[in-house]
Design a protein around this motif. Structure first.
Motif, PDB file in Angstrom:
ATOM      1  N   ASP A  15       0.835  -1.195   0.000  1.00 32.35           N
ATOM      2  CA  ASP A  15       0.000   0.000   0.000  1.00 32.35           C
ATOM      3  C   ASP A  15       0.879   1.257   0.000  1.00 32.35           C
ATOM      4  O   ASP A  15       0.685   2.194  -0.788  1.00 32.35           O
ATOM      5  CB  ASP A  15      -0.910  -0.026   1.215  1.00 32.35           C
ATOM      6  CG  ASP A  15      -1.999   1.043   1.191  1.00 32.35           C
ATOM      7  OD1 ASP A  15      -2.104   1.775   0.177  1.00 32.35           O
ATOM      8  OD2 ASP A  15      -2.744   1.146   2.174  1.00 32.35           O
ATOM      9  N   GLY A  35      -7.858 -10.395  -3.902  1.00 34.23           N
ATOM     10  CA  GLY A  35      -6.961  -9.947  -2.850  1.00 34.23           C
ATOM     11  C   GLY A  35      -5.914 -10.960  -2.420  1.00 34.23           C
ATOM     12  O   GLY A  35      -5.292 -10.804  -1.374  1.00 34.23           O
ATOM     13  N   ASP A  42      -5.240  -7.644  -0.303  1.00 30.26           N
ATOM     14  CA  ASP A  42      -6.638  -7.286  -0.057  1.00 30.26           C
ATOM     15  C   ASP A  42      -6.862  -5.772  -0.164  1.00 30.26           C
ATOM     16  O   ASP A  42      -6.111  -4.979   0.413  1.00 30.26           O
ATOM     17  CB  ASP A  42      -7.027  -7.764   1.345  1.00 30.26           C
ATOM     18  CG  ASP A  42      -8.521  -7.664   1.613  1.00 30.26           C
ATOM     19  OD1 ASP A  42      -9.298  -7.855   0.667  1.00 30.26           O
ATOM     20  OD2 ASP A  42      -8.883  -7.394   2.776  1.00 30.26           O
ATOM     21  N   ARG A  43      -7.859  -5.376  -0.959  1.00 30.08           N
ATOM     22  CA  ARG A  43      -8.329  -3.989  -1.135  1.00 30.08           C
ATOM     23  C   ARG A  43      -7.374  -3.093  -1.931  1.00 30.08           C
ATOM     24  O   ARG A  43      -7.681  -1.921  -2.153  1.00 30.08           O
ATOM     25  CB  ARG A  43      -8.638  -3.329   0.219  1.00 30.08           C
ATOM     26  CG  ARG A  43      -9.725  -4.007   1.026  1.00 30.08           C
ATOM     27  CD  ARG A  43     -10.085  -3.218   2.287  1.00 30.08           C
ATOM     28  NE  ARG A  43      -8.925  -3.031   3.146  1.00 30.08           N
ATOM     29  CZ  ARG A  43      -8.499  -3.924   4.020  1.00 30.08           C
ATOM     30  NH1 ARG A  43      -9.136  -5.080   4.159  1.00 30.08           N
ATOM     31  NH2 ARG A  43      -7.457  -3.679   4.785  1.00 30.08           N
ATOM     32  N   GLN A  46      -8.977  -2.116  -5.372  1.00 33.45           N
ATOM     33  CA  GLN A  46     -10.036  -1.114  -5.192  1.00 33.45           C
ATOM     34  C   GLN A  46      -9.439   0.268  -4.932  1.00 33.45           C
ATOM     35  O   GLN A  46      -9.992   1.286  -5.346  1.00 33.45           O
ATOM     36  CB  GLN A  46     -10.946  -1.516  -4.027  1.00 33.45           C
ATOM     37  CG  GLN A  46     -11.804  -2.751  -4.308  1.00 33.45           C
ATOM     38  CD  GLN A  46     -11.109  -4.041  -3.929  1.00 33.45           C
ATOM     39  OE1 GLN A  46      -9.881  -4.143  -4.040  1.00 33.45           O
ATOM     40  NE2 GLN A  46     -11.880  -5.035  -3.484  1.00 33.45           N
ATOM     41  N   ARG A  47      -8.299   0.300  -4.289  1.00 32.51           N
ATOM     42  CA  ARG A  47      -7.689   1.580  -3.919  1.00 32.51           C
ATOM     43  C   ARG A  47      -6.899   2.197  -5.074  1.00 32.51           C
ATOM     44  O   ARG A  47      -6.900   3.421  -5.254  1.00 32.51           O
ATOM     45  CB  ARG A  47      -6.780   1.348  -2.712  1.00 32.51           C
ATOM     46  CG  ARG A  47      -6.347   2.613  -1.987  1.00 32.51           C
ATOM     47  CD  ARG A  47      -5.727   2.245  -0.660  1.00 32.51           C
ATOM     48  NE  ARG A  47      -6.690   1.584   0.213  1.00 32.51           N
ATOM     49  CZ  ARG A  47      -6.382   0.739   1.177  1.00 32.51           C
ATOM     50  NH1 ARG A  47      -5.115   0.429   1.400  1.00 32.51           N
ATOM     51  NH2 ARG A  47      -7.320   0.195   1.926  1.00 32.51           N
TER      52      ARG A  47
END
Length: 337
Positions: A15, A35, A42-43, A46-47
């Motif tokens: 991230d 994910g 995970d996520r 989407q980010r």
């Protein structure tokens, strides 16, 4: 600082890397919408969107080959091989292309790629989901090999790997993903919560590649370990009562030889432990280096405690693993000499 499991720390590292550098991208099998099989990504899709975090076909050779090309073009791809057992179809791309790119082009191009992969046993995954192939890749000049043992190290080392201009293999001990392995039970403790190495900064930081960590200071014998075995080493030292110094190597290549030599020169004894098979395992290299650099300080032969020289024995998984009992016996042997 936030309490994180190892899988959360790895997710946080990617991230941070995606947020800081638009050239970072992540791809592999099921890492996008789903994910990841262990939820490491995970996520993130989407980010950051489907052009920076995306799924790839079931083709490990194709995944790494694409990453090598992207790296030469100036990107910083982070790819996931779903299990280390599946990395073998990509060995030609890793060995013949990624590892040699900088040398063969005289420094004109390089390969700033990171290959993440869960490795080792402990989840009852059988022969094709439990292997420890690190020794194969430490043999290859031009590749760096990293194996964390705590959430704090996992995040800092992964960020350092992504920012490195050379290809890095980042093997993740899946037995440690959700809780620390205390060395005494066949299941990890259920949570990293409360563990001192689970306090992880939320923002950017690095743990330098090539720097080991002294986990436990001691005067009688040096234990060299990495990944899950760093936890086994601590348990063995506590059970035997031997004043052992435990060194978590963290990176195998580049290796922190200076810390190893300083410790063994002081203790005069050395035991090496790893989960992979014994013959041609990385422990053999460690033993040779200790003998070369610390010969006149040694009070006993270097001991190795390893997995068996056999295909991964699913039915005898916990007998195969070096545990505190086997490691403790080696510690007692070397102390008697």
């Amino acid at each position: 600082m936030t309490a994180m499991s190892m899988i959360e720390a790895i997710n946080s590292a990617m991230d941070v890397a995606l947020g800081r550098d638009p050239d970072v991208m992540i791809f592999g099998q099921d890492v996008g919408y789903f994910g990841g099989v262990f939820r490491a990504t995970d996520r993130l899709q989407q980010r950051y969107g489907k052009t920076r975090v995306f799924d790839a076909p079931i083709s490990e050779g194709g995944i790494v080959a694409a990453a090598v090309g992207m790296g030469a073009y100036g990107k910083r791809p982070v790819v996931e091989i779903q299990f280390a057992d599946y990395i073998y179809p990509a060995t030609d791309q890793l060995i013949s292309e990624a590892a040699r790119m900088r040398y063969r082009t005289g420094g004109e191009w390089w390969s700033p790629i990171t290959v993440r992969s869960p490795y080792g046993g402990g989840i009852y995954g059988g022969q094709t989901h439990s292997q420890s192939p690190e020794g194969i890749f430490t043999h290859v000049a031009g590749l760096k090999t990293v194996i964390p043992s705590t959430p704090y190290d996992a995040k800092g080392l992964l960020i350092a790997a992504i920012e490195d201009d050379d290809p890095v293999l980042f093997f993740e001990p899946k037995r440690l993903y959700n809780g620390p392995f205390d060395g005494h039970h066949d299941r990890p403790v259920q949570s990293w919560a409360g563990h001192p190495d689970a306090d992880v900064p939320e923002d950017h930081y690095v743990v330098p590649l090539g720097k080991a960590r002294i986990v436990r200071a001691g005067q009688d014998v040096t234990i060299l370990a990495y990944g899950t075995m760093a936890h086994v080493a601590l348990a063995a030292a506590q059970e035997t009562g031997i004043d052992a110094e435990v060194i978590d190597l963290r990176t195998l290549i580049p290796l922190d030889l200076e810390t190893i030599v300083a410790s063994v020169s002081r203790t005069g004894r050395c035991v090496v432990v790893h989960e992979a098979t014994r013959t041609s395992g990385f422990g053999a290299e460690l033993a040779a280096l200790v003998q070369e650099h610390c010969f006149f300080a040694l009070e006993a032969p270097v001991e190795r405690v390893t997995g068996w020289d056999t295909p991964y024995p699913h039915a005898f998984e916990w007998e195969y693993f070096p545990g505190p009992l086997r490691l403790g016996e080696a510690l007692k042997r070397t102390m008697r000499l």
